[in-house]
Design a protein around this motif. Structure first.
Motif, PDB file in Angstrom:
ATOM      1  N   GLY A 289     -16.687  -6.083 -13.612  1.00 11.81           N
ATOM      2  CA  GLY A 289     -16.982  -6.471 -12.247  1.00 11.81           C
ATOM      3  C   GLY A 289     -15.791  -6.955 -11.457  1.00 11.81           C
ATOM      4  O   GLY A 289     -15.937  -7.466 -10.338  1.00 11.81           O
ATOM      5  N   SER A 290     -14.588  -6.791 -11.991  1.00  9.96           N
ATOM      6  CA  SER A 290     -13.378  -7.200 -11.277  1.00  9.96           C
ATOM      7  C   SER A 290     -13.306  -6.547  -9.906  1.00  9.96           C
ATOM      8  O   SER A 290     -13.762  -5.419  -9.706  1.00  9.96           O
ATOM      9  CB  SER A 290     -12.145  -6.805 -12.097  1.00  9.96           C
ATOM     10  N   ARG A 291     -12.693  -7.238  -8.935  1.00 10.02           N
ATOM     11  CA  ARG A 291     -12.521  -6.636  -7.621  1.00 10.02           C
ATOM     12  C   ARG A 291     -11.579  -5.438  -7.681  1.00 10.02           C
ATOM     13  O   ARG A 291     -11.522  -4.634  -6.752  1.00 10.02           O
ATOM     14  CB  ARG A 291     -12.013  -7.674  -6.623  1.00 10.02           C
ATOM     15  N   PHE A 292     -10.852  -5.303  -8.802  1.00  9.16           N
ATOM     16  CA  PHE A 292      -9.983  -4.145  -9.006  1.00  9.16           C
ATOM     17  C   PHE A 292     -10.619  -3.119  -9.964  1.00  9.16           C
ATOM     18  O   PHE A 292      -9.922  -2.301 -10.545  1.00  9.16           O
ATOM     19  CB  PHE A 292      -8.635  -4.593  -9.573  1.00  9.16           C
ATOM     20  N   ALA A 293     -11.938  -3.163 -10.098  1.00  9.42           N
ATOM     21  CA  ALA A 293     -12.606  -2.285 -11.067  1.00  9.42           C
ATOM     22  C   ALA A 293     -12.358  -0.809 -10.786  1.00  9.42           C
ATOM     23  O   ALA A 293     -12.304   0.007 -11.711  1.00  9.42           O
ATOM     24  CB  ALA A 293     -14.100  -2.576 -11.085  1.00  9.42           C
ATOM     25  N   ALA A 314     -11.348   4.613  -1.816  1.00 11.13           N
ATOM     26  CA  ALA A 314     -10.821   4.481  -0.454  1.00 11.13           C
ATOM     27  C   ALA A 314     -11.828   3.871   0.503  1.00 11.13           C
ATOM     28  O   ALA A 314     -11.448   3.390   1.583  1.00 11.13           O
ATOM     29  CB  ALA A 314     -10.377   5.850   0.063  1.00 11.13           C
ATOM     30  N   ASP A 315     -13.102   3.890   0.144  1.00 14.71           N
ATOM     31  CA  ASP A 315     -14.132   3.414   1.062  1.00 14.71           C
ATOM     32  C   ASP A 315     -14.457   1.940   0.886  1.00 14.71           C
ATOM     33  O   ASP A 315     -15.343   1.415   1.582  1.00 14.71           O
ATOM     34  CB  ASP A 315     -15.399   4.261   0.899  1.00 14.71           C
ATOM     35  N   LEU A 316     -13.767   1.263  -0.034  1.00 18.31           N
ATOM     36  CA  LEU A 316     -13.905  -0.186  -0.101  1.00 18.31           C
ATOM     37  C   LEU A 316     -13.364  -0.792   1.195  1.00 18.31           C
ATOM     38  O   LEU A 316     -12.347  -0.331   1.736  1.00 18.31           O
ATOM     39  CB  LEU A 316     -13.123  -0.742  -1.286  1.00 18.31           C
ATOM     40  N   PRO A 317     -13.996  -1.835   1.722  1.00 17.45           N
ATOM     41  CA  PRO A 317     -13.541  -2.414   2.998  1.00 17.45           C
ATOM     42  C   PRO A 317     -12.081  -2.868   2.974  1.00 17.45           C
ATOM     43  O   PRO A 317     -11.401  -2.833   3.996  1.00 17.45           O
ATOM     44  CB  PRO A 317     -14.493  -3.599   3.201  1.00 17.45           C
ATOM     45  N   ASN A 318     -11.613  -3.292   1.809  1.00 22.53           N
ATOM     46  CA  ASN A 318     -10.243  -3.810   1.700  1.00 22.53           C
ATOM     47  C   ASN A 318      -9.391  -2.973   0.762  1.00 22.53           C
ATOM     48  O   ASN A 318      -8.506  -3.494   0.075  1.00 22.53           O
ATOM     49  CB  ASN A 318     -10.281  -5.257   1.208  1.00 22.53           C
ATOM     50  N   SER A 319      -9.623  -1.658   0.736  1.00 20.64           N
ATOM     51  CA  SER A 319      -8.947  -0.814  -0.249  1.00 20.64           C
ATOM     52  C   SER A 319      -7.426  -0.849  -0.092  1.00 20.64           C
ATOM     53  O   SER A 319      -6.689  -0.941  -1.085  1.00 20.64           O
ATOM     54  CB  SER A 319      -9.462   0.625  -0.157  1.00 20.64           C
ATOM     55  N   ARG A 320      -6.940  -0.787   1.129  1.00 20.42           N
ATOM     56  CA  ARG A 320      -5.478  -0.777   1.319  1.00 20.42           C
ATOM     57  C   ARG A 320      -4.871  -2.125   0.963  1.00 20.42           C
ATOM     58  O   ARG A 320      -3.757  -2.179   0.426  1.00 20.42           O
ATOM     59  CB  ARG A 320      -5.129  -0.377   2.754  1.00 20.42           C
ATOM     60  N   ALA A 321      -5.582  -3.204   1.229  1.00 18.53           N
ATOM     61  CA  ALA A 321      -5.073  -4.521   0.857  1.00 18.53           C
ATOM     62  C   ALA A 321      -5.013  -4.658  -0.666  1.00 18.53           C
ATOM     63  O   ALA A 321      -4.059  -5.227  -1.209  1.00 18.53           O
ATOM     64  CB  ALA A 321      -5.954  -5.615   1.458  1.00 18.53           C
ATOM     65  N   PHE A 326      -1.539  -4.774  -5.528  1.00 16.87           N
ATOM     66  CA  PHE A 326      -1.130  -4.228  -6.825  1.00 16.87           C
ATOM     67  C   PHE A 326       0.328  -3.800  -6.805  1.00 16.87           C
ATOM     68  O   PHE A 326       1.107  -4.139  -7.707  1.00 16.87           O
ATOM     69  CB  PHE A 326      -2.034  -3.053  -7.186  1.00 16.87           C
ATOM     70  N   VAL A 327       0.743  -3.076  -5.778  1.00 11.69           N
ATOM     71  CA  VAL A 327       2.120  -2.591  -5.693  1.00 11.69           C
ATOM     72  C   VAL A 327       3.091  -3.769  -5.609  1.00 11.69           C
ATOM     73  O   VAL A 327       4.169  -3.750  -6.237  1.00 11.69           O
ATOM     74  CB  VAL A 327       2.282  -1.638  -4.495  1.00 11.69           C
ATOM     75  N   TRP A 335      14.678  -5.536 -10.156  1.00 11.21           N
ATOM     76  CA  TRP A 335      15.827  -5.099  -9.355  1.00 11.21           C
ATOM     77  C   TRP A 335      16.606  -4.009 -10.088  1.00 11.21           C
ATOM     78  O   TRP A 335      16.884  -4.153 -11.274  1.00 11.21           O
ATOM     79  CB  TRP A 335      16.762  -6.279  -9.050  1.00 11.21           C
ATOM     80  N   PRO A 336      16.913  -2.914  -9.401  1.00 14.12           N
ATOM     81  CA  PRO A 336      16.491  -2.604  -8.036  1.00 14.12           C
ATOM     82  C   PRO A 336      14.979  -2.412  -7.959  1.00 14.12           C
ATOM     83  O   PRO A 336      14.362  -2.019  -8.950  1.00 14.12           O
ATOM     84  CB  PRO A 336      17.240  -1.309  -7.723  1.00 14.12           C
ATOM     85  N   PRO A 337      14.381  -2.660  -6.798  1.00 18.88           N
ATOM     86  CA  PRO A 337      12.915  -2.643  -6.702  1.00 18.88           C
ATOM     87  C   PRO A 337      12.355  -1.229  -6.819  1.00 18.88           C
ATOM     88  O   PRO A 337      13.039  -0.248  -6.512  1.00 18.88           O
ATOM     89  CB  PRO A 337      12.650  -3.220  -5.310  1.00 18.88           C
ATOM     90  N   PRO A 338      11.112  -1.120  -7.257  1.00 21.92           N
ATOM     91  CA  PRO A 338      10.470   0.201  -7.303  1.00 21.92           C
ATOM     92  C   PRO A 338      10.208   0.728  -5.896  1.00 21.92           C
ATOM     93  O   PRO A 338      10.167  -0.031  -4.917  1.00 21.92           O
ATOM     94  CB  PRO A 338       9.156  -0.071  -8.037  1.00 21.92           C
ATOM     95  N   VAL A 339      10.041   2.023  -5.808  1.00 20.43           N
ATOM     96  CA  VAL A 339       9.790   2.697  -4.531  1.00 20.43           C
ATOM     97  C   VAL A 339       8.358   3.229  -4.537  1.00 20.43           C
ATOM     98  O   VAL A 339       7.935   3.902  -5.486  1.00 20.43           O
ATOM     99  CB  VAL A 339      10.778   3.862  -4.319  1.00 20.43           C
ATOM    100  N   ALA A 340       7.622   2.924  -3.476  1.00 16.47           N
ATOM    101  CA  ALA A 340       6.249   3.424  -3.350  1.00 16.47           C
ATOM    102  C   ALA A 340       6.175   4.387  -2.175  1.00 16.47           C
ATOM    103  O   ALA A 340       6.632   4.064  -1.070  1.00 16.47           O
ATOM    104  CB  ALA A 340       5.283   2.270  -3.139  1.00 16.47           C
ATOM    105  N   VAL A 341       5.623   5.559  -2.396  1.00 17.28           N
ATOM    106  CA  VAL A 341       5.445   6.507  -1.300  1.00 17.28           C
ATOM    107  C   VAL A 341       4.260   6.054  -0.452  1.00 17.28           C
ATOM    108  O   VAL A 341       3.378   5.329  -0.937  1.00 17.28           O
ATOM    109  CB  VAL A 341       5.224   7.935  -1.824  1.00 17.28           C
ATOM    110  N   PRO A 342       4.212   6.431   0.827  1.00 17.39           N
ATOM    111  CA  PRO A 342       3.082   6.027   1.679  1.00 17.39           C
ATOM    112  C   PRO A 342       1.752   6.482   1.075  1.00 17.39           C
ATOM    113  O   PRO A 342       1.621   7.603   0.576  1.00 17.39           O
ATOM    114  CB  PRO A 342       3.369   6.733   3.003  1.00 17.39           C
ATOM    115  N   ALA A 343       0.774   5.595   1.111  1.00 20.19           N
ATOM    116  CA  ALA A 343      -0.536   5.907   0.553  1.00 20.19           C
ATOM    117  C   ALA A 343      -1.249   6.959   1.400  1.00 20.19           C
ATOM    118  O   ALA A 343      -1.056   7.040   2.617  1.00 20.19           O
ATOM    119  CB  ALA A 343      -1.381   4.642   0.476  1.00 20.19           C
ATOM    120  N   SER A 344      -2.056   7.754   0.730  1.00 19.04           N
ATOM    121  CA  SER A 344      -2.872   8.752   1.424  1.00 19.04           C
ATOM    122  C   SER A 344      -4.250   8.773   0.779  1.00 19.04           C
ATOM    123  O   SER A 344      -4.442   8.253  -0.319  1.00 19.04           O
ATOM    124  CB  SER A 344      -2.226  10.139   1.332  1.00 19.04           C
ATOM    125  N   GLN A 345      -5.193   9.366   1.465  1.00 20.80           N
ATOM    126  CA  GLN A 345      -6.527   9.453   0.888  1.00 20.80           C
ATOM    127  C   GLN A 345      -7.076  10.857   1.047  1.00 20.80           C
ATOM    128  O   GLN A 345      -6.648  11.632   1.897  1.00 20.80           O
ATOM    129  CB  GLN A 345      -7.465   8.437   1.515  1.00 20.80           C
TER     130      GLN A 345
END
Length: 529
Positions: A289-293, A314-321, A326-327, A335-345
């Motif tokens: 039941g975690s909010r990250f389930a 993607a349809d969770l109200p706070n999915s992007r948050a 997590f990221v 360091w150096p920090p990881p690189v994240a590509v822009p999220a898409s759905q």
């Protein structure tokens, strides 16, 4: 052009299930001598189809040289194939998707392969109020047909070519498992071809709430190739009644939000911190039941590159948050920090397919070792891992560690609900050694063994169940766990894979495969008398 040697053999259905429905005849019961005959296709050298099917195992390291190969198209033909092989005294191996990473099928002792690649039907069985899925259907086919036909899915693996046969019997998990449990939590029944003490084969239907429930239980985590030949699974969620097919299995998210996170320059400190951050995040967020389930992120790390592909509803109200949180946790102190590509759905099935491993044979030979994690690896263990991955003699784009988040709904059932005992871990780790030149095999296998031994040096070279480890996963089998040279823990291989369930599995083995016909290097053993 070589002459084909395909033969259609006729066998009396005295050993076969009557008609299209499963025969619940108990072992040892008499058969109907007047039943119709059944034909099964048998292949041998030099038929090119024989050569193709013999070579379709996933790991190129192994190749069987069987005398014959049976290609049944239904349960009745599978019974005929089994009984024929037994009558000839041939050592049997069974192939569904072909993804066993050890030599359980592709073995020098294998004399007859029963290839289930044509048992691929996916349909709703109204008589049993469950989906009927052929053991030869690969996961990609199952996902597509379930979703397009009924809007449901199965929480199985993310390798499209894996066959249902062994995947489901060994436990089965994947991107939906943190929200919906393991595959075994959705197995209502299983149809199995078994052989009695007199060598007679028959088809048996075993369900969780009906006859032969012990045989059903054995196939909910007891591993493939142990009790007979699975021809189909009946699938519905353990707390569903199956009255409505659209509610019989989980409804996945309509859309998935995904990204890719990469750490391209991996110093030892960055490696330890980044991998540790990933593990500790899921250790903290893996309760049922975690909010990250709905969050899943398959992680691969080598000495030169760490990368993962997070996805969530993607349809969770706070999915992007949630994804941003997590990221951010991944990059903390790196360091150096990881690189994240822009999220898409995108739509569930499209995104899932894009993020899955394609069908086909592995492009490299490999040795695989696994562990179930109850706690994140220590910094010392991760430094040991980095030291091995950095060894210039064994660097490969394909060698490294794969991490698969688990926990969540998997842990929301009791350990004895199914034969799969691991209901207390949060992640699976798979250590991969890969090579492309056959001459490199011995050195890479030794490297893999030494790495695994040193990572688990405090527990005899293997992940002995304790507060940090929960043994290993039978769907990534490793025969070294049976070798006292590499397992010095004093804990048997059977405990590492099956926990406290092994003695019960042995009793079921004795009841349904008394002749020990279905066996391999890590098969369930008959109990000692």
């Amino acid at each position: 052009m070589p002459k084909l040697t395909r033969r259609h053999l006729l066998f009396g259905a005295a050993a076969l299930a009557g008609g299209a429905l499963p025969n619940l005849r108990p072992l040892g019961a008499s058969a109907d001598p007047l039943a119709a005959t059944t034909a099964v296709t048998e292949l041998s050298q030099p038929d090119p189809e024989f050569v193709r099917l013999v070579q379709r195992g996933y790991n190129p390291r192994f190749l069987a040289q069987p005398e014959t190969l049976f290609v049944p198209v239904n349960t009745e033909e599978t019974v005929a194939a089994v009984e024929t092989a037994v009558a000839r005294g041939l050592r049997i191996a069974v192939r569904s998707g072909g993804h066993c990473v050890e030599n359980f099928v592709d073995n020098a002792s294998t004399e007859a392969i029963i290839d289930l690649g044509r048992l691929t039907t996916v349909e709703f069985d109204t008589e049993n109020s469950a989906f009927s899925v052929g053991a030869g259907a690969d996961l990609g086919t199952v996902y597509e047909q379930l979703y397009r036909g009924w809007g449901v899915s199965l929480p199985g693996g993310s390798c499209l070519g894996v066959g249902m046969g062994g995947h489901a019997a060994g436990g089965g998990f994947g991107p939906l498992s943190r929200a919906f449990g393991s595959v075994v939590d959705h197995i209502y029944g299983v149809e199995v071809v078994v052989v009695d003490a007199d060598g007679r084969a028959s088809s048996v239907l075993a369900t969780c709430d009906g006859r032969n429930s012990d045989l059903w239980w054995a196939h909910t985590g007891g591993g493939g190739g142990n009790f007979g030949v699975v021809t189909r699974y009946l699938l519905r969620t353990h707390d569903a009644d199956g009255s409505d097919p659209t509610l019989a299995l989980p409804t996945p998210p309509a859309n998935l939000l995904s990204t890719q996170v990469v750490l391209p320059v991996v110093s030892e400190d960055a490696f330890v911190r980044f991998v540790g951050n990933f593990q500790r995040f899921f250790e903290r967020n893996s309760e049922p039941g975690s909010r990250f389930a709905s969050l899943y992120a398959q992680f691969f790390a080598s000495a030169h590159l760490c990368q993962l592909t997070p996805r969530l509803d993607a349809d969770l109200p706070n999915s992007r948050a949630l994804l941003d949180e997590f990221v951010a946790a991944l990059g903390e102190g790196v360091w150096p920090p990881p690189v994240a590509v822009p999220a898409s759905q995108g739509p569930f099935l499209d995104v899932s397919t894009q993020l899955s491993a394609p069908r086909g044979r592995a492009p490299f030979s490999g040795k695989y070792k696994s562990a179930n994690l109850r706690r994140a690896h220590t910094d010392e263990q991760l430094r040991t891992l980095h030291r091995y991955l950095s060894d210039p003699r064994f660097q490969s784009l394909d060698s490294g560690i794969e991490l698969f988040p688990a926990g969540g709904a998997i842990n929301d059932r009791s350990a004895d609900a199914t034969a799969m005992p691991t209901r207390n871990s949060f992640m699976k780790a798979v250590f991969v050694a890969a090579w492309r030149n056959p001459a490199d095999e011995a050195a890479h296998v030794e490297w893999s063994r030494n790495m695994y031994r040193d990572i688990y040096a405090d527990t005899g070279g293997v992940p002995v169940p304790n507060d940090a480890n929960a043994g290993a996963y039978i769907n990534y089998p490793d025969s070294d766990l049976k070798d006292p040279a590499w397992n010095t823990s004093g804990v048997s291989w059977s405990t590492l894979y099956y926990g406290d369930h092994y003695s019960r599995l042995q009793e079921i083995k004795a009841a349904w495969d008394p002749g020990n016909l279905f066996r391999h290097d890590l098969s369930i053993e008959l109990p000692r008398t």
